[in-house]
Write an enzyme that holds these catalytic residues in place. Structure first.
Site, PDB file in Angstrom:
ATOM      1  N   SER A  62       0.810  -1.217   0.000  1.00 25.93           N
ATOM      2  CA  SER A  62       0.000   0.000   0.000  1.00 25.93           C
ATOM      3  C   SER A  62       0.845   1.270   0.000  1.00 25.93           C
ATOM      4  O   SER A  62       0.301   2.358  -0.162  1.00 25.93           O
ATOM      5  CB  SER A  62      -0.937   0.017   1.214  1.00 25.93           C
ATOM      6  OG  SER A  62      -0.196   0.031   2.422  1.00 25.93           O
TER       7      SER A  62
ATOM      8  N   LYS B 241      -6.403   4.382   8.252  1.00 27.12           N
ATOM      9  CA  LYS B 241      -5.346   5.253   7.734  1.00 27.12           C
ATOM     10  C   LYS B 241      -5.802   6.707   7.657  1.00 27.12           C
ATOM     11  O   LYS B 241      -5.081   7.623   8.072  1.00 27.12           O
ATOM     12  CB  LYS B 241      -4.906   4.767   6.349  1.00 27.12           C
ATOM     13  CG  LYS B 241      -4.173   3.422   6.382  1.00 27.12           C
ATOM     14  CD  LYS B 241      -3.853   2.925   4.983  1.00 27.12           C
ATOM     15  CE  LYS B 241      -3.088   1.604   5.039  1.00 27.12           C
ATOM     16  NZ  LYS B 241      -2.793   1.072   3.705  1.00 27.12           N
TER      17      LYS B 241
END
Length: 804
Positions: free
Chosen positions: A656, A699
């Site tokens: 990611s 996140k």
């Protein structure tokens, strides 16, 4: 290209469950929950597996813990078992051949206990009446009659012998060594001295007559022994007749009662034969006996225990087929055991000490096992397969193979097995067994796969309400109003990180229901509303987020360097997720890239020091492929770049961060600064497309918390992949900040879209001749790479001249 179109509005950041769709005041008004929620595929497989009769079509239920695997199958089996017949009872009886292989008797349900009760009474009466026979007047009279008859014969033989001896000058005398013929003269026995004084002729005549008499005496003694043997046989036969007559009326009633069960009649015949063969053992004891050390203590009273019945399985209390869940599937708990009693240091056992296992109790019904528990218990898994293969349950002493010396033990006759076995485990265990155990696919042919999520539909939302009502009813919790149900359903979608899915992990939801009820009760409410659900979620977060708060403090005080304002070349905020088991949270990490002349390519510092996992390494190699394909078509790459997660001291895994690494690389080469108020997550493929990642909500919320602590300026935000738009289930605080324009979220599909947001410059597209637009990021990168290639080429020529 305008980046405003990529900015998401507040409405796209979550899915909202409308409380008005629930037509009830509280969940107390709802009917009971029937069936299992959102597991249609698994339910179809279970229904098939339970319906098919073949012994190999046992069921393996796989799914994550908490998805309702165990509760669902138990509910299904309990409902199904009521409509099935109650299985038979099983009894073990003594083996009259050698005593080591007890046999079973199969009886209709309920008759096992009755049969045992009847036999117990029979044995009790045998114990009372048989010994008394040997003390009765009739027995003594018959015994005396037999003795008298044979005594007369015995007496007659000796009288005839004495008469004959007297005629021939001899008399019979009894000595310690037996009967002796003694010569007689003048009316008195001849002494040895007188015998020696006889003439030789007299001696010879006396010896001849004595020899003939001795032969006759020996014949008489043989006849006497035969008569005594006949007396004993007659006595024994008489005793058998007496005992047989006494037993007849004791067994007769039971033989009539169980006349339609040949196996019981055969057993009774064996019992009667055994009793007649043990008459000497069954006589009344003569008083206490003392055994020497090491010798078995003799029984003080006659024992008839070997005729008792071991009621092995008693199903008279069942209402349908049995459903057995064995939580601790050790070998003995599954397949039964043979217990022992220690006497004088010796372990003894008998058929009455044979105890059933879970397979015996579940015979004729269903057995539920936990796969992990079966595998960690020695012998259990292999023995279970043998039972399925042979269609019988065999009780064995598995410790026997570890002994140096074989010991005599029982080997009960195996009981036929007719049982559907349901194994519950994780997907990992299922696929490992399927891959590495050839027998597994033979005996567990039905796969029931429980999903951890279900579709977000109106029907499933209503089912969630029914589940909440059932849980409150079962555990006597405060019931939920529509707002509380709606907030719980929204949290369920948050757990799946998908606006179009609900969580099937009802363990988490059940805990939330309990906690929300606790806070509502503490506040003195009579029902649970959305505010109590929010309070439960916040309280659970507070209990678990100590590590998150520590890291947040390190960022706020500058220990961990994270910028949320300004712009820096070759530096970007990547987003990471910390997985702590009971709690996950996201936090930004500074990612830097430095580029310089060379031919080393991309140097991933994390990989060089072995702090990165294979997926992270793969992500770096993928974006390296994209970078080479875009910029190295007309020139070689004379580039070396070092990529580093700053202040990262533990392992890094996942792809990611590949987008962030690529953006930082482009910034370093183009010498264009990146806005530090914008964090990035997403993976990239070799075509430059941005791909979805996990943990997007954590996140975003993690970076928002840092920006909030350092001060929101309206320019900060997060770039996420477009594919993660459906995964957004953000907190109310983040949604309000986005709605007020103090924080932003962009969803991009390509690297070019992301770099424009980060730098404020267009990425640029190639024209027909393959050139990049002036002033674009790609043009700047291409020109920088061209200059680096030229520089390396010039250095190469200079080195060649120097060598010449």
């Amino acid at each position: 290209m305008s980046v405003d179109r990529l900015r998401l509005d507040a409405g796209a950041l979550t899915w909202h469950c409308d409380p008005n769709q629930f037509e009830f005041e509280t969940t107390r008004d709802l009917p009971p929950l029937e069936g299992t929620i959102g597991q249609d595929r698994a339910m179809t497989a279970i229904e098939f597996g339970l319906g098919i009769k073949d012994s190999g079509f046992n069921i393996f239920i796989l799914g994550e813990p908490g998805t309702g695997r165990s509760s669902s199958i138990k509910k299904i089996l309990n409902a199904r078992a009521k409509d099935r017949e109650v299985p038979d009872d099983w009894c073990y009886v003594h083996d009259f051949d050698d005593g080591t292989r007890p046999d079973f008797i199969r009886l209709p349900p309920g008759q096992g206990a009755e049969f045992k009760k009847d036999v117990d009474r029979l044995v009790e009466r045998l114990t009372e009446e048989i010994p008394k026979l040997f003390e009765s007047k009739e027995y003594e009279e018959q015994k005396s009659k037999i003795a008298a008859e044979h005594q007369e014969k015995h007496k007659a033989l000796f009288q005839q012998l004495e008469k004959e001896a007297e005629e021939k000058g001899f008399t019979l005398q009894r000595t310690v060594s037996g009967l002796v013929l003694v010569p007689v003269r003048d009316g008195h026995p001849l002494s040895q001295e007188e015998y020696e004084n006889l003439s030789d002729a007299d001696k010879a005549d006396l010896d001849e007559r004595g020899g003939k008499l001795q032969d006759h005496l020996n014949d008489v003694l043989r006849d006497v022994r035969r008569i005594e043997e006949d007396a004993r046989e007659a006595t024994a036969e008489m005793e058998k007749e007496v005992v047989s007559y006494a037993m007849k009326h004791l067994f007769e009633e039971l033989e009539i009662k169980y006349s339609e069960v040949p196996r019981i009649l055969t057993h009774f015949d064996n019992c009667k034969e055994d009793i007649l063969s043990r008459i000497e053992e069954l006589r009344p004891s003569k008083g206490p006996q003392i055994a020497l050390p090491g010798m078995k203590i003799p029984q003080q009273e006659p024992s008839f225990d070997r005729y008792l019945v071991n009621l092995f399985i008693d199903n008279h209390e069942l209402e349908g087929a049995p459903v057995v869940y064995e939580a601790n599937p050790t070998y003995f708990n599954l397949f039964g055991r043979i217990e022992h009693v220690i006497q004088m240091g010796n372990a003894t056992t008998n058929y009455m000490m044979i105890k059933p296992g879970a397979l015996h109790r579940a015979n004729g019904g269903y057995l539920i096992l936990d796969c992990r528990e079966v595998l960690i218990n020695l012998f259990s898994y292999e023995a279970l397969k043998r039972c399925i293969r042979n269609k019988e349950v065999k009780i064995e002493d598995m410790t026997e193979q570890f002994r140096f010396l074989a010991t005599v033990t029982l080997k009960p006759k195996p009981i036929p097995l007719d049982c559907k076995i349901i194994m519950i485990g994780t997907p990992l265990l299922y696929y490992l067994l399927f891959q590495y155990d050839p027998d597994f696919r033979k005996y567990f042919k039905v796969k029931a796969d429980f999903d951890r999520m279900m579709k977000n539909t109106w029907e499933n939302a209503q089912q969630y309400a029914l589940f909440i009502g059932a849980k409150c009813r079962d555990e006597d919790l405060l019931h939920f109003d529509p707002t509380g149900v709606a907030r719980t359903v929204e949290h369920s979608a948050r757990l799946t990180e998908d606006q179009g899915r609900f969580s099937s992990c009802f363990l988490e939801i059940a805990n939330l229901i309990r906690e929300a009820s606790f806070y509502a009760e503490r506040d003195g409410r009579d029902r649970v509303s959305a505010s109590h659900v929010d309070l439960a979620i916040e309280a659970r977060t507070y209990r678990c987020n100590k590590v998150e708060e520590k890291i947040q403090e390190y960022i706020e005080d500058g220990t961990l360097l994270v910028d949320t304002e300004g712009a820096v070349v070759g530096q970007i905020n990547g987003l990471t997720v910390y997985l702590l088991g009971d709690y996950n949270f996201g936090k930004p990490v500074r990612l830097t890239v430095r580029t310089y002349l060379g031919k080393g390519g991309m140097v991933n510092i994390e990989r060089e020091v072995k702090l990165s996992g294979p997926i992270h390494d793969k992500g770096v190699l993928i974006f390296s492929g994209f970078f080479g394909e875009r910029f190295a078509q007309d020139k070689p790459l004379a580039l070396a770049a070092s990529i580093c997660f700053e202040q990262s001291y533990s392992g890094v895994e996942g792809d990611s961060a590949s987008c962030a690494e690529l953006y930082a690389l482009l910034s370093s080469l183009a010498e264009v600064p990146i806005k530090q108020g914008i964090a990035v997550t997403g993976s990239v493929n070799q075509r430059g497309q941005v791909q979805s990642i996990g943990g997007v909500n954590e996140k975003i919320e993690g970076f928002y918390a840092v920006c909030k602590a350092k001060g929101l300026n309206g320019e900060q935000g997060v770039i996420i992949p477009e594919g993660n738009r459906k995964n957004l289930m953000l907190s109310k605080e983040v949604r309000e900040a986005v709605e007020q324009g103090r924080f932003h979220i962009w969803a991009v599909t390509s690297v070019d879209e992301g770099i424009e947001i980060l730098t404020g410059l267009p990425a640029g597209e190639r024209d027909a001749e393959g050139r990049w637009p002036e002033g674009s990021i790609n043009h700047k990168v291409d020109q920088r790479l061209f200059k680096m290639a030229e520089t390396v080429r010039r250095f190469g020529k200079s080195e060649e001249k120097n060598e010449k």
